[in-house]
Design an enzyme around this catalytic site. Structure first.
Site, PDB file in Angstrom:
ATOM      1  N   GLU A 216       0.837  -1.205   0.000  1.00  0.00           N
ATOM      2  CA  GLU A 216       0.000   0.000   0.000  1.00  0.00           C
ATOM      3  C   GLU A 216       0.875   1.260   0.000  1.00  0.00           C
ATOM      4  O   GLU A 216       0.675   2.188  -0.789  1.00  0.00           O
ATOM      5  CB  GLU A 216      -0.900   0.042   1.246  1.00  0.00           C
ATOM      6  CG  GLU A 216      -1.988  -0.998   1.280  1.00  0.00           C
ATOM      7  CD  GLU A 216      -1.535  -2.316   1.908  1.00  0.00           C
ATOM      8  OE1 GLU A 216      -0.310  -2.577   1.963  1.00  0.00           O
ATOM      9  OE2 GLU A 216      -2.424  -3.080   2.324  1.00  0.00           O
ATOM     10  N   GLY A 271       5.688  -1.781  14.754  1.00  0.00           N
ATOM     11  CA  GLY A 271       4.936  -0.762  14.013  1.00  0.00           C
ATOM     12  C   GLY A 271       3.883  -0.079  14.868  1.00  0.00           C
ATOM     13  O   GLY A 271       3.769   1.150  14.889  1.00  0.00           O
ATOM     14  N   ARG A 272       3.126  -0.871  15.606  1.00  0.00           N
ATOM     15  CA  ARG A 272       2.025  -0.298  16.400  1.00  0.00           C
ATOM     16  C   ARG A 272       2.518   0.371  17.680  1.00  0.00           C
ATOM     17  O   ARG A 272       1.717   0.870  18.471  1.00  0.00           O
ATOM     18  CB  ARG A 272       0.976  -1.368  16.683  1.00  0.00           C
ATOM     19  CG  ARG A 272       1.525  -2.643  17.308  1.00  0.00           C
ATOM     20  CD  ARG A 272       0.524  -3.774  17.216  1.00  0.00           C
ATOM     21  NE  ARG A 272       1.042  -5.035  17.726  1.00  0.00           N
ATOM     22  CZ  ARG A 272       1.718  -5.917  17.004  1.00  0.00           C
ATOM     23  NH1 ARG A 272       1.977  -5.671  15.737  1.00  0.00           N
ATOM     24  NH2 ARG A 272       2.126  -7.050  17.530  1.00  0.00           N
ATOM     25  N   HIS A 388     -25.904   8.267  21.026  1.00  0.00           N
ATOM     26  CA  HIS A 388     -27.079   8.339  20.150  1.00  0.00           C
ATOM     27  C   HIS A 388     -26.987   7.307  19.041  1.00  0.00           C
ATOM     28  O   HIS A 388     -27.638   7.432  18.002  1.00  0.00           O
ATOM     29  CB  HIS A 388     -27.217   9.753  19.590  1.00  0.00           C
ATOM     30  CG  HIS A 388     -27.460  10.742  20.686  1.00  0.00           C
ATOM     31  ND1 HIS A 388     -28.717  11.076  21.119  1.00  0.00           N
ATOM     32  CD2 HIS A 388     -26.595  11.410  21.487  1.00  0.00           C
ATOM     33  CE1 HIS A 388     -28.628  11.933  22.124  1.00  0.00           C
ATOM     34  NE2 HIS A 388     -27.335  12.144  22.369  1.00  0.00           N
TER      35      HIS A 388
END
Ligand code: F6P
Length: 549
Positions: A216, A271-272, A388
């Site tokens: 990506e 990475g995280r 809501h």
């Protein structure tokens, strides 16, 4: 490392919790509070400026004692030390796990493979600070001599979610005359929409990728280069409009980015867990080096707390243990994270990768299949919007969903009554979930008998309330580190590797096989299952029709 420790369900405390659970399951929070007028204060922990109220959990003192014993029996203390010492606790990738080194002060020393990594961390931070300052001052000029006004981070997963979350969270502190965008999706729409109104002469791309091979990111990076060069014409422009954040200098150079414009990080940063590494370059440009360092200080304060506080007052340990209580004993499948702070709108998405990529594992460290549940599903939305939308299910549905409410005492944008109204909702939701409304109370309000069941709230829905003073860079650092270490705690309790992510590989490999099948050879023999074959054929047929072929 854990060999002398029995598997989780064989630990004495786990078995004691199993025996204890049926008693607690029958208790209602209404009664627990009625029986202990000081419960609210007693079951609240304070540390590093965070108030953590866990009194609205379905626990007794005995539950807590057993959970704390489980932490001891799971070797949590040793495992924390092992992480901080730089041991290779990511066993399947044979890597140290040292995001804590990213926020270690200069005078600290952490040795990995015989080398102190703290000076390297600070050298990169200094380089980032120098670059950020030049961009912020308009001194870093584009190829045609115009200052940079737009910064686009291209990355995905940890190379996107941290930067975008932090940018949104700290937007209040950001330079408003600079535009920040984040492109992650391989869907061309993401890039097209991010760039459609921008001038390439004033745009800087930060290509963020630990590996610098992610499909990506590399696809978007090449599209960005084509887009920039359409206006800027000369390949030399790449040096002024592209910088890289990566561990892979070779691939960065191959792409055409001068490695002098590369900001390094290391394989011991997952990475995280990387938003406070050079992956945070866009954050630093947005909020400035001083604020970025304040954020690191917040992380570090929580690191020190996690490392040194006894577990009964240790916020990440308590949070991790409570999560396990619902996950493994009550059978809760999900956890909701509900920040009552609009700037934290991307926090739940960020936490999804942190928690689910870390603890979504089905085998223990030794490779044996686990016989218990591991990581729950995390999800959420900022309050009050969620109220809501999906809170109906919290209050009256059939599922138990423990909630984390996050609120701040001081608003960043004080506007009339807004903040008191917002905070009233935090407190009210936690109260309503815990105590509900009995059929007697409903009928006493004059509700007819037929309607009363619909108007009744069973309550006994657990939640934590996490209160901070004000959303500052330091506070954000503390909050993120709180969740990082709570994820770590749970990984230790479940005896899994919280730092690998093999589960993402199969889909990547299959996509790599399908890509040439879509791009070439209509008649090529497809060798997938009948469903995948049919879908590919159908896509190609329709694509040809729509292309008028
Ligand atoms: O999809 C999995 C993953 O490896 C994540 O763990 C990581 O954050 C993301 O891809 C991006 O990887 P990279 O920074 O190497 O491009």
């Amino acid at each position: 490392m854990t060999s002398s420790i029995p598997p989780p369900t064989k630990r004495a405390a786990w078995q004691a919790l199993e025996a204890h659970y049926p008693k607690v399951r029958e208790l209602h929070l209404r009664d627990l509070f009625a029986g202990d007028p000081k419960r609210g204060e007693r079951l609240t922990a304070e540390a590093v400026g965070i108030t953590f109220d866990y009194s609205k959990h379905r626990i007794t003192d005995e539950t807590l004692g057993l959970l704390l014993r489980l932490a001891e029996q799971s070797g949590l203390r040793d495992r924390i030390e092992a992480m901080f010492r730089g041991e290779k606790i990511n066993v399947t990738e044979k890597r140290a796990v040292l995001h804590v080194a990213l926020r270690a002060p200069k005078e600290q020393s952490i040795i990995v493979d015989g080398e102190d990594v703290v000076p390297q961390v600070h050298a990169v931070l200094d380089k980032m600070a120098d670059f950020s300052t030049r961009v912020r001052r308009g001194e870093w000029k584009g190829h045609t001599g115009k200052p940079i006004r737009n910064v686009i981070n291209i990355g995905i997963g940890g190379s996107d979610l941290g930067p975008v979350m932090a940018y949104e969270a700290l937007r209040y502190y950001s330079r408003r005359d600079l535009t920040f965008r984040f492109v992650s999706n391989i869907d061309g729409t993401d890039f097209a929409e991010a760039t459609r109104d921008l001038d390439a002469e004033e745009t800087l791309f930060i290509i963020s990728s630990k590996t610098f091979t992610t499909l990506e990111t590399m696809t978007n990076a090449h599209t960005a280069r084509d887009w920039a060069l359409r206006t800027l014409k000369h390949p030399a422009a790449v040096a002024r409009h592209f910088v890289a954040v990566s561990t892979n200098a070779e691939e960065v150079a191959k792409f055409g980015i001068d490695t002098a414009n590369m900001f390094e990080f290391w394989d011991w940063v997952g990475g995280r867990y990387s938003m406070d590494s050079a992956i945070g370059l866009s954050t630093m440009i947005a909020i400035g080096p001083e604020n970025f360092r304040a954020m690191l200080d917040g992380f570090h304060q929580m690191d020190e707390h996690f490392r040194t506080a006894p577990f009964e007052r240790n916020l990440p340990a308590l949070m991790g243990l409570l999560g396990l209580w619902y996950n493994n004993f009550f059978g809760a499948q999900t956890m909701a994270v509900l920040p009552y702070e609009q700037y934290l709108k991307r926090f739940p998405a960020y936490l999804q990768q942190l928690t689910m990529e870390s603890n979504g594992k089905h085998v223990a460290l030794d490779g044996t299949e686990v016989v218990y549940q591991t990581g729950p599903i995390y999800w959420g939305e900022p309050g009050t919007n969620g109220q809501h939308s999906f809170y109906q299910l919290f209050h009256q549905g059939t599922k138990l969903i423990p909630c984390d409410f996050i609120g701040f005492v001081q608003p960043l944008n004080p506007l009339g009554r807004h903040h008191d109204l917002l905070m009233a909702n935090v407190f009210a939701q936690a109260e309503a979930l815990a105590f509900g409304k009995t059929p007697q109370e409903v009928r006493a309000e004059g509700v007819p008998a037929w309607l009363a069941p619909h108007r009744t709230f069973e309550g006994n829905r657990p939640s934590s309330t996490i209160l901070l003073e004000r959303l500052t860079p330091t506070a954000l650092g503390k909050l993120v580190a709180l969740y990082e270490h709570s994820v770590f705690t749970q990984g230790v309790l479940w005896d899994i590797d919280s730092f690998d992510q093999w589960g993402v590989e199969l889909g990547k490999a299959l996509a790599a096989r399908i890509i040439p099948e879509l791009e070439t050879g209509a008649s090529r023999q497809l060798q997938h299952d009948s469903s995948t074959n049919a879908l590919i054929r159908r896509y190609k047929r329709s694509r040809e029709v729509s292309h008028g072929r």
